[in-house]
Design an enzyme around this catalytic site. Structure first.
Site, mmCIF file in Angstrom:
data_model
loop_
_atom_site.group_PDB
_atom_site.id
_atom_site.type_symbol
_atom_site.label_atom_id
_atom_site.label_comp_id
_atom_site.label_asym_id
_atom_site.label_seq_id
_atom_site.Cartn_x
_atom_site.Cartn_y
_atom_site.Cartn_z
ATOM 1 N N CYS A 2 0.848 -1.348 -0.088
ATOM 2 C CA CYS A 2 0.010 -0.015 0.079
ATOM 3 C C CYS A 2 0.884 1.379 0.110
ATOM 4 O O CYS A 2 2.167 1.120 0.356
ATOM 5 C CB CYS A 2 -0.739 -0.019 1.219
ATOM 6 S SG CYS A 2 -1.763 -1.646 1.385
ATOM 7 N N ARG A 27 1.567 1.616 -6.177
ATOM 8 C CA ARG A 27 1.721 0.638 -4.965
ATOM 9 C C ARG A 27 0.500 0.062 -4.480
ATOM 10 O O ARG A 27 0.462 -0.920 -4.056
ATOM 11 C CB ARG A 27 2.247 1.537 -3.777
ATOM 12 C CG ARG A 27 3.920 1.810 -3.822
ATOM 13 C CD ARG A 27 4.290 2.361 -2.623
ATOM 14 N NE ARG A 27 4.658 1.212 -1.727
ATOM 15 C CZ ARG A 27 5.524 0.542 -1.413
ATOM 16 N NH1 ARG A 27 6.561 1.013 -2.041
ATOM 17 N NH2 ARG A 27 5.900 -0.213 -0.324
ATOM 18 N N TRP A 72 -3.762 -1.744 -1.177
ATOM 19 C CA TRP A 72 -3.859 -3.006 -2.199
ATOM 20 C C TRP A 72 -4.285 -4.056 -1.170
ATOM 21 O O TRP A 72 -3.676 -4.532 -0.231
ATOM 22 C CB TRP A 72 -2.464 -3.291 -2.734
ATOM 23 C CG TRP A 72 -2.388 -4.351 -3.622
ATOM 24 C CD1 TRP A 72 -2.697 -4.278 -5.203
ATOM 25 C CD2 TRP A 72 -2.310 -5.920 -3.596
ATOM 26 N NE1 TRP A 72 -2.381 -5.447 -5.589
ATOM 27 C CE2 TRP A 72 -2.121 -6.444 -4.675
ATOM 28 C CE3 TRP A 72 -1.668 -6.776 -2.371
ATOM 29 C CZ2 TRP A 72 -1.701 -7.562 -4.893
ATOM 30 C CZ3 TRP A 72 -1.477 -7.871 -2.322
ATOM 31 C CH2 TRP A 72 -1.469 -8.392 -3.693
ATOM 32 N N ASN A 98 0.807 -0.251 6.290
ATOM 33 C CA ASN A 98 1.391 -1.292 5.316
ATOM 34 C C ASN A 98 1.887 -2.414 5.831
ATOM 35 O O ASN A 98 2.815 -2.132 6.899
ATOM 36 C CB ASN A 98 2.229 -0.510 4.401
ATOM 37 C CG ASN A 98 2.596 -1.495 3.158
ATOM 38 O OD1 ASN A 98 1.932 -2.167 2.610
ATOM 39 N ND2 ASN A 98 3.748 -0.926 2.703
ATOM 40 N N GLY A 99 1.534 -3.698 5.562
ATOM 41 C CA GLY A 99 2.084 -4.607 6.087
ATOM 42 C C GLY A 99 0.737 -5.741 6.491
ATOM 43 O O GLY A 99 -0.147 -5.596 6.068
ATOM 44 N N GLU A 475 9.498 -13.096 -20.880
ATOM 45 C CA GLU A 475 9.379 -11.750 -20.156
ATOM 46 C C GLU A 475 8.502 -10.809 -20.972
ATOM 47 O O GLU A 475 7.461 -10.362 -20.600
ATOM 48 C CB GLU A 475 10.607 -10.940 -20.095
ATOM 49 C CG GLU A 475 10.567 -9.378 -19.854
ATOM 50 C CD GLU A 475 9.808 -8.892 -18.592
ATOM 51 O OE1 GLU A 475 9.620 -9.930 -17.804
ATOM 52 O OE2 GLU A 475 9.566 -7.858 -18.457
ATOM 53 N N LYS A 479 4.848 -9.363 -19.917
ATOM 54 C CA LYS A 479 4.447 -8.074 -20.183
ATOM 55 C C LYS A 479 2.895 -7.861 -20.725
ATOM 56 O O LYS A 479 2.167 -7.122 -20.374
ATOM 57 C CB LYS A 479 5.418 -7.394 -21.185
ATOM 58 C CG LYS A 479 6.401 -6.412 -20.747
ATOM 59 C CD LYS A 479 6.466 -5.747 -19.475
ATOM 60 C CE LYS A 479 6.650 -6.426 -18.345
ATOM 61 N NZ LYS A 479 7.559 -6.532 -17.256
ATOM 62 N N GLU A 482 0.147 -8.775 -18.258
ATOM 63 C CA GLU A 482 -0.064 -8.131 -17.179
ATOM 64 C C GLU A 482 -0.914 -6.866 -17.526
ATOM 65 O O GLU A 482 -1.612 -6.363 -16.641
ATOM 66 C CB GLU A 482 0.875 -7.861 -16.087
ATOM 67 C CG GLU A 482 2.305 -7.141 -16.784
ATOM 68 C CD GLU A 482 3.470 -6.771 -15.770
ATOM 69 O OE1 GLU A 482 4.434 -6.937 -16.248
ATOM 70 O OE2 GLU A 482 2.974 -6.422 -14.579
ATOM 71 N N HIS A 498 7.070 -31.375 -28.698
ATOM 72 C CA HIS A 498 6.711 -32.341 -27.873
ATOM 73 C C HIS A 498 5.504 -31.951 -26.781
ATOM 74 O O HIS A 498 5.468 -32.624 -25.871
ATOM 75 C CB HIS A 498 7.986 -32.128 -26.870
ATOM 76 C CG HIS A 498 9.255 -32.618 -27.292
ATOM 77 N ND1 HIS A 498 9.579 -33.679 -27.890
ATOM 78 C CD2 HIS A 498 10.226 -31.633 -27.923
ATOM 79 C CE1 HIS A 498 10.817 -33.736 -28.649
ATOM 80 N NE2 HIS A 498 11.266 -32.460 -28.420
ATOM 81 N N LYS A 595 3.013 -2.306 -7.686
ATOM 82 C CA LYS A 595 4.468 -2.259 -7.841
ATOM 83 C C LYS A 595 5.250 -2.992 -6.901
ATOM 84 O O LYS A 595 6.172 -3.717 -7.569
ATOM 85 C CB LYS A 595 4.590 -1.047 -7.990
ATOM 86 C CG LYS A 595 5.964 -0.731 -8.447
ATOM 87 C CD LYS A 595 6.152 -0.894 -9.771
ATOM 88 C CE LYS A 595 7.304 -0.452 -10.504
ATOM 89 N NZ LYS A 595 7.707 -1.227 -11.877
HETATM 90 C C1 F6R Z 1 6.324 -7.102 -13.854
HETATM 91 C C2 F6R Z 1 6.948 -6.829 -12.586
HETATM 92 C C3 F6R Z 1 6.835 -7.826 -11.540
HETATM 93 C C4 F6R Z 1 8.224 -7.581 -10.631
HETATM 94 C C5 F6R Z 1 8.130 -8.371 -9.249
HETATM 95 C C6 F6R Z 1 9.488 -8.387 -8.649
HETATM 96 O O1 F6R Z 1 6.287 -6.313 -14.929
HETATM 97 O O2 F6R Z 1 7.201 -5.570 -12.486
HETATM 98 O O3 F6R Z 1 6.844 -8.927 -12.032
HETATM 99 O O4 F6R Z 1 9.284 -7.715 -11.352
HETATM 100 O O5 F6R Z 1 7.220 -8.137 -8.606
HETATM 101 O O6 F6R Z 1 9.582 -6.941 -8.150
HETATM 102 P P1 F6R Z 1 11.078 -6.228 -7.616
HETATM 103 O O7 F6R Z 1 11.875 -6.302 -8.960
HETATM 104 O O8 F6R Z 1 10.568 -5.112 -7.063
HETATM 105 O O9 F6R Z 1 11.557 -7.198 -6.420
#
Ligand code: F6R
Length: 600
Positions: A2, A27, A72, A98-99, A475, A479, A482, A498, A595
């Site tokens: 959050c 966040r 969140w 937060n937590g 990756e 992208k 998400e 396979h 995030k």
């Molecule tokens: C995807 C994305 C997430 C982060 C993951 C780890 O676009 O951003 O998959 O890569 O949550 O986050 P960090 O790098 O902050 O540990």
């Protein structure tokens, strides 16, 4: 995960809080709220919508202290009742948190037996009731006593109606940063909220609490013993946390990549050598490397394995952080553990790092955030210099993680004598040329936008690749998933036959990433296999590689094979971005995501 912002000072409090929350919306954004301290009474405003809804309902008069929150959801669905701030029985104490409070069920039962009334389904609500229980006129004292009772992670800001000049804040395992001003002070869960106001910060340690007033900050431990602050100046440019004319942060951050690479490379190449300031790894001690991360950071790790094995010739394992901890990993003093985390606060990654540390492994962190928990707990740190990454979908952080991993592979190789001068010089030259080549790769934008128009109607997309193109396919698929909510699946191209080939039907869109010269012919065969079954193939290939016979091509600049994924990442990111934008998705804040994932 959050977002938290607190302010005490002469500026219009609600504006500072709402502005800060807007910067932290990445966040979490299920719901939002704020509490304003005025003489004798707290003003509390909440919404289960977005911040613009909150802005419209706030009555900001007469406040010079306040705290705000974007949520969140973990305990309790998104709703006004569950939104923060949470209050005690009489609306005198307000808390944003937060937590996760692990023993909240037991505390709630005990407090209910003592006559406290709870309104929400959240774990947080026990905190204001505990403060109420202990309050006898001294707010810091009551908060300190309440903290003794709670287990779990927390970053909190507490206000009391009888103290309209003060914020009490505390931290354990969830980030909280104090921003220091002149005649005003701030607190936030993340640096971008503070950047327009101050760049002088103290990153709180676990077990610290502080009392913020206009006059100053008193930092103590949870038993009230005073601690000296350890402020430093953040070198992020405030403009980096603005959209600067771009429609979305994600697009801006994709375009920032050439600059981010330049900044990340700065000072790390001296002549023909890779150097990292203050890094002196006993490289001969390590017989194995383990790389840990989540999501995109894990994908970067998969690429890192190939770089390190190819250049430094050390065996590498890569693990998803949330899996690593629980599989009794074979890690010891002979293992170097590389932890990758943009935020440096991801709970799964922190847990895995501590597990490796407990087993005697040396920890090297690759992170973007100075002062983050990962950076403070690791033995050594390499910083990506991506600048603040605001969009939930990671782009420039991923790119700079790859750059750091490549530099690290070369650093290890040079120290072990595993690479000859010519080969090292070739990689270094390619790296120096990378920012300009990424600028060129950004010119695929128009073509990729056309592809996105077609893709936006689809339900399933495959990404295929071999060698280094496979982790990039992973990756690219993440992208697209998400931000556009289209089901995207990555496959090693040679593995299709396979099993997965059974899924290929007329018109299935497949993005084939074909940049590895040594695997070109094999990749072409794999593309032909899916084409023969009716797939609609788009190929990402180096310029000059005419692949029209197998599919429409998106051409990117050519460099040595090792670096090709850094260039093919660009059209993949743009494809995800444009597809989501055309579909009308909330690109920077995709549903259900946040995030910085500070819960397990
Ligand atoms: C995807 C994305 C997430 C982060 C993951 C780890 O676009 O951003 O998959 O890569 O949550 O986050 P960090 O790098 O902050 O540990």
């Amino acid at each position: 995960m959050c977002g938290i912002v607190g302010y005490v000072g002469p500026r219009p409090v609600a504006d500072v809080l709402l502005d800060g929350l807007e910067r932290l919306e990445y966040r979490g954004y299920d719901s939002a709220g704020l509490a304003l301290g005025r003489s004798g009474a707290l003003g509390v405003f909440k919404t289960d919508g977005r911040l613009r809804d909150l802005r419209e309902m706030v009555d900001a008069s007469g406040a010079n202290v306040g705290a705000g929150h974007t949520r969140w959801a973990t305990h309790g669905r998104p709703s006004i009742l569950n939104a923060h701030p949470h209050l005690d029985c009489h609306g005198q104490v307000a808390v944003v948190h937060n937590g996760i409070i692990e023993n909240y069920v037991q505390l709630r039962e005990e407090l209910t037996d003592q006559g406290h009334r709870f309104l929400s389904e959240t774990d947080t609500e026990v905190i204001p009731h505990l403060v109420e229980e202990y309050y006898q006129g001294d707010l810091p004292e009551a908060v300190a006593r309440a903290l003794q009772d709670v287990q779990g992670s927390l970053a909190i800001v507490v206000l009391h109606a009888e103290h309209p000049d003060m914020l009490v804040v505390a931290r354990r395992d969830s980030p909280l940063i104090i921003g220091l001003g002149q005649g005003e002070n701030y607190v936030a869960s993340d640096i971008p909220a503070l950047l327009p106001y101050t760049r002088d910060v103290h990153v709180m340690e676990n077990g610290e609490m502080a009392v913020l007033t206009q006059e100053g900050v008193k930092l103590t431990d949870w038993s009230g013993r005073e601690i000296k602050m350890n402020p430093y100046r953040v070198n992020w440019d405030p403009a980096q946390a603005e959209k600067e004319g771009y429609e979305h942060f994600m697009l801006k951050e994709i375009h920032e990549q050439p600059r981010a690479i330049e900044d990340t490379l700065k000072g790390k190449i001296k002549g023909s050598q890779v150097v990292f300031d203050s890094l002196d790894l006993p490289v001969d001690r390590f017989n194995k490397i383990v790389i840990l991360g989540c999501g995109t950071a894990w994908h970067a790790g998969l690429m890192g394995r190939k770089y390190i094995e190819a250049l430094a010739k050390i065996p590498v394992e890569v693990d998803i952080a949330s899996e690593f901890r629980y599989r009794d990993p074979m890690v010891d003093e002979g293992t170097l553990t590389i932890v990758i985390s943009q935020s440096g606060e991801t709970a799964d990654t922190l847990g895995a790092m501590r597990e490796a540390q407990r087993r005697g492994s040396r920890i090297l962190a690759i992170t973007n955030v100075v002062g983050s928990t990962v950076s403070r707990e690791a033995d050594d740190v390499i910083y990506t210099r991506a600048g603040p990454e605001i969009a939930v979908a990671s782009t420039k952080a991923y790119m700079t993680q790859l750059v750091c991993l490549l530099l690290l592979a070369l650093y290890l190789a040079q120290r072990r004598g595993a690479v000859d001068e010519g080969a090292a010089a070739e990689v270094l030259d390619a790296l120096r040329g990378l920012p300009d080549q990424v600028r060129e790769a950004l010119k695929t934008n128009g073509k990729v936008e056309d592809l996105a128009q077609r893709l936006q109607k689809e339900q399933h997309v495959f990404f295929i690749g071999r060698g280094l193109d496979y982790p990039l396919a992973m990756e690219a698929a993440l992208k697209l998933k998400e931000v556009s909510y289209i089901h995207a699946q990555p496959y090693p191209a040679g593995e299709m036959k396979h099993g997965t080939l059974a899924l290929v039907v007329e018109g299935l869109p497949i993005v084939a990433i074909a940049t590895q010269s040594a695997l070109r012919e094999k990749m072409l065969n794999n593309i032909k296999e899916v084409k023969a079954r009716g797939a609609d193939v788009v190929v990402i290939a180096p310029e000059g590689d005419d692949l029209d016979e197998v599919g429409e091509a998106v051409h990117i600049p050519r460099t040595m094979d090792l670096l090709m994924p850094l260039l093919s990442a660009v059209p993949c990111q743009l494809l995800a971005y444009h597809t989501a934008r055309i579909k009308g998705c909330d690109v920077d804040k995709p549903r259900n995501l946040a995030k910085s994932v500070t819960v397990e």
